[in-house]
Design an enzyme around this catalytic site. Structure first.
Site, PDB file in Angstrom:
ATOM      1  N   GLY A  49      40.187  46.580  36.065  1.00 57.19           N
ATOM      2  CA  GLY A  49      39.144  45.937  35.276  1.00 57.19           C
ATOM      3  C   GLY A  49      37.790  46.005  35.941  1.00 57.19           C
ATOM      4  O   GLY A  49      36.988  45.080  35.836  1.00 57.19           O
ATOM      5  N   ARG A 100      35.099  47.499  35.309  1.00 56.80           N
ATOM      6  CA  ARG A 100      33.878  47.549  34.494  1.00 56.80           C
ATOM      7  C   ARG A 100      33.565  46.213  33.821  1.00 56.80           C
ATOM      8  O   ARG A 100      32.499  46.045  33.254  1.00 56.80           O
ATOM      9  CB  ARG A 100      33.996  48.652  33.437  1.00 56.80           C
ATOM     10  N   SER A 117      42.580  31.886  34.224  1.00 60.34           N
ATOM     11  CA  SER A 117      41.499  31.190  33.536  1.00 60.34           C
ATOM     12  C   SER A 117      41.775  29.698  33.523  1.00 60.34           C
ATOM     13  O   SER A 117      42.936  29.267  33.561  1.00 60.34           O
ATOM     14  CB  SER A 117      41.398  31.701  32.089  1.00 60.34           C
ATOM     15  N   SER A 118      40.720  28.913  33.413  1.00 62.40           N
ATOM     16  CA  SER A 118      40.881  27.464  33.366  1.00 62.40           C
ATOM     17  C   SER A 118      41.556  27.002  32.074  1.00 62.40           C
ATOM     18  O   SER A 118      42.004  25.858  31.976  1.00 62.40           O
ATOM     19  CB  SER A 118      39.517  26.773  33.499  1.00 62.40           C
ATOM     20  N   CYS A 119      41.673  27.885  31.081  1.00 62.14           N
ATOM     21  CA  CYS A 119      42.301  27.484  29.813  1.00 62.14           C
ATOM     22  C   CYS A 119      43.813  27.331  29.942  1.00 62.14           C
ATOM     23  O   CYS A 119      44.480  26.944  28.984  1.00 62.14           O
ATOM     24  CB  CYS A 119      41.966  28.464  28.706  1.00 62.14           C
ATOM     25  N   TYR A 157      46.518  33.293  24.674  1.00 64.00           N
ATOM     26  CA  TYR A 157      45.913  33.793  25.916  1.00 64.00           C
ATOM     27  C   TYR A 157      46.361  32.954  27.104  1.00 64.00           C
ATOM     28  O   TYR A 157      46.734  33.480  28.164  1.00 64.00           O
ATOM     29  CB  TYR A 157      44.385  33.763  25.784  1.00 64.00           C
ATOM     30  N   LYS A 215      48.503  33.971  30.593  1.00 66.50           N
ATOM     31  CA  LYS A 215      48.012  33.742  31.951  1.00 66.50           C
ATOM     32  C   LYS A 215      48.973  32.858  32.760  1.00 66.50           C
ATOM     33  O   LYS A 215      49.165  33.078  33.964  1.00 66.50           O
ATOM     34  CB  LYS A 215      46.615  33.112  31.902  1.00 66.50           C
ATOM     35  N   HIS A 219      31.884  34.554  24.949  1.00 71.13           N
ATOM     36  CA  HIS A 219      31.997  33.152  25.331  1.00 71.13           C
ATOM     37  C   HIS A 219      30.681  32.424  25.038  1.00 71.13           C
ATOM     38  O   HIS A 219      29.666  33.045  24.732  1.00 71.13           O
ATOM     39  CB  HIS A 219      32.352  33.034  26.817  1.00 71.13           C
TER      40      HIS A 219
END
Length: 315
Positions: A17, A19, A114-116, A143, A147, A186
Site C-alpha cells: 500500500g 501509494r 483502524s479505530s473503528c 470493514y 480489521k 473521510h
C-alpha cells in the site's frame, strides 16, 4: 524477544500500500532514515486480493519486514454502500499477505487497522482492552470485522507458528496523499475539498452531514509513520497498540478550523437528516506513550500542509 528489529538499513522491507496515505508516509520515513532496500508494487503489478499473485511475489522477493498498510478504505458513505467489497477485499488482502509472510519466514510484520474496530458505545477514551466488548457501529461493521480478523490472525500466527506479527490501530488520519473523493473520502479531506470548492464557486454556505456534535481525533499521517517505525523496532507483543494524539474535537469545531485555513467566508449548515456515526472516538494512547513515543504535528500545522497538498494535486 530480545532480538533487535529493523536496525540494518540494508534490510529488505516491503510496504504494502505504498501509494496510499499511510504507506507513502511509511515509505518517506524509511527513506529519510536511510533504508535503501525498500520493496513495493502497485495494485496493477500485484493484486493483493489474488492469493497466487501474492505468493509468487513473496517467493520472488523474500522480504525481511512487512508493513501491511494496504486496504480498501473510505468514509461513512463508501463503507455503508460497498459493504460486501469492504469485508471481502480487506479479508483477502490481509490473509494473503500474512500467510505469504509466514511461508517465506518474514522476521516481523506490522498489520495496520483502524479505530473503528472498537464498539460503538465503548467508554472513552478507547483502551486496547475494549476490543470485542460490544456492538460495532453499523455503517462500517464489515470493514471493522475484517480489521478485527486481521488482529486475531496476527495473534493466531504468533501462537501457532511463533511469528512476530504486531497490530497497530491508528486513530483518524489525514495528510499527504489523502483521498479527496467527493463521496468516498473521510470527513477531514471531504471538508477540505468542500470548503475549497465553495470558495472557488463563491457559494454562500457549505452543507455538512449530521449535527456536527460527534467528536473525533486526528493524527497527521507522517506522525503515524514515525510511530510505526518506532514500534517495528521496539514492540514485540500480541494484541494491539493504539496510535493517536490523545486529543479530540467536534466535527463542528473541525469544520470551522478548515473553513478558516481554506479562507472560505460563507456559512456552515448541518444536515440533521444525515447520520452522525459513532458519537466519539478518542484513543487511549497511554500504552504507546509508555514506550516513549508522542506525536509532534499540531492539528493546525497538519491541516495547512494537507490543504497545500490538496491544491497541488487539484492543479
Amino acid at each position: 524477544m530480545s532480538e533487535s528489529y529493523l536496525q540494518d538499513k540494508n534490510a529488505k522491507v516491503y510496504i504494502a500500500g505504498h501509494r496510499g496515505m499511510v504507506g507513502s508516509a511509511i515509505l518517506r520515513k524509511l527513506q529519510n532514515e536511510g533504508f535503501t532496500n525498500l520493496v513495493f508494487r502497485t495494485s496493477s503489478e500485484v493484486d493483493l486480493r489474488d492469493q497466487a499473485a501474492v505468493r509468487e511475489f513473496f517467493e520472488s522477493e523474500k522480504p525481511e519486514y512487512v508493513f501491511l498498510a494496504a486496504a480498501k478504505v473510505g468514509g461513512i458513505v463508501a463503507n455503508n454502500t460497498y459493504r460486501a467489497d469492504f469485508i471481502y477485499e480487506n479479508l483477502m488482502i490481509q490473509s494473503n499477505v500474512i500467510e505469504s509472510s509466514r511461508k517465506v519466514n518474514v522476521k516481523k510484520l506490522m498489520f495496520l487497522g483502524s479505530s473503528c474496530i472498537y464498539p460503538k458505545m465503548a467508554s472513552q477514551p478507547l483502551k486496547e482492552t475494549y476490543l470485542l466488548t460490544g456492538d460495532l457501529e453499523p455503517t462500517n461493521e464489515p470493514y471493522a470485522v475484517a480489521k478485527i480478523a486481521g488482529i486475531k490472525m496476527c495473534d493466531a500466527y504468533r501462537d501457532q507458528y511463533g511469528c512476530n506479527y504486531i497490530s497497530v490501530m491508528p486513530t483518524n488520519l489525514y495528510g499527504l496523499n489523502d483521498n479527496y473523493h467527493p463521496e468516498n473520502s473521510h470527513v477531514l479531506p471531504a471538508l477540505i475539498r468542500r470548503f475549497h470548492e465553495a470558495k472557488e464557486q463563491n457559494l454562500g454556505s457549505v452543507k455538512i452531514w449530521g449535527s456536527g456534535s460527534p467528536k473525533r481525533e486526528f493524527l497527521f499521517a507522517d506522525d503515524l509513520a514515525e510511530a510505526c517505525v518506532f514500534l517495528m523496532q521496539n514492540y514485540n507483543e500480541a494484541g494491539l497498540v493504539n496510535v493517536g494524539c490523545g486529543e479530540d474535537l467536534s466535527i463542528k469545531e473541525l469544520a470551522y478550523k478548515i473553513r478558516e485555513i481554506v479562507g472560505f467566508h460563507g456559512g456552515i449548515e448541518f444536515d440533521l437528516s444525515k447520520p452522525d456515526g459513532t458519537p466519539r472516538k478518542l484513543m487511549d494512547v497511554s500504552k504507546l506513550s509508555g514506550f516513549g513515543w508522542v506525536f509532534s504535528t499540531s492539528l493546525e500545522s497538519g491541516l495547512r500542509i494537507a490543504y497545500e497538498d490538496f491544491k497541488r494535486k487539484k492543479n
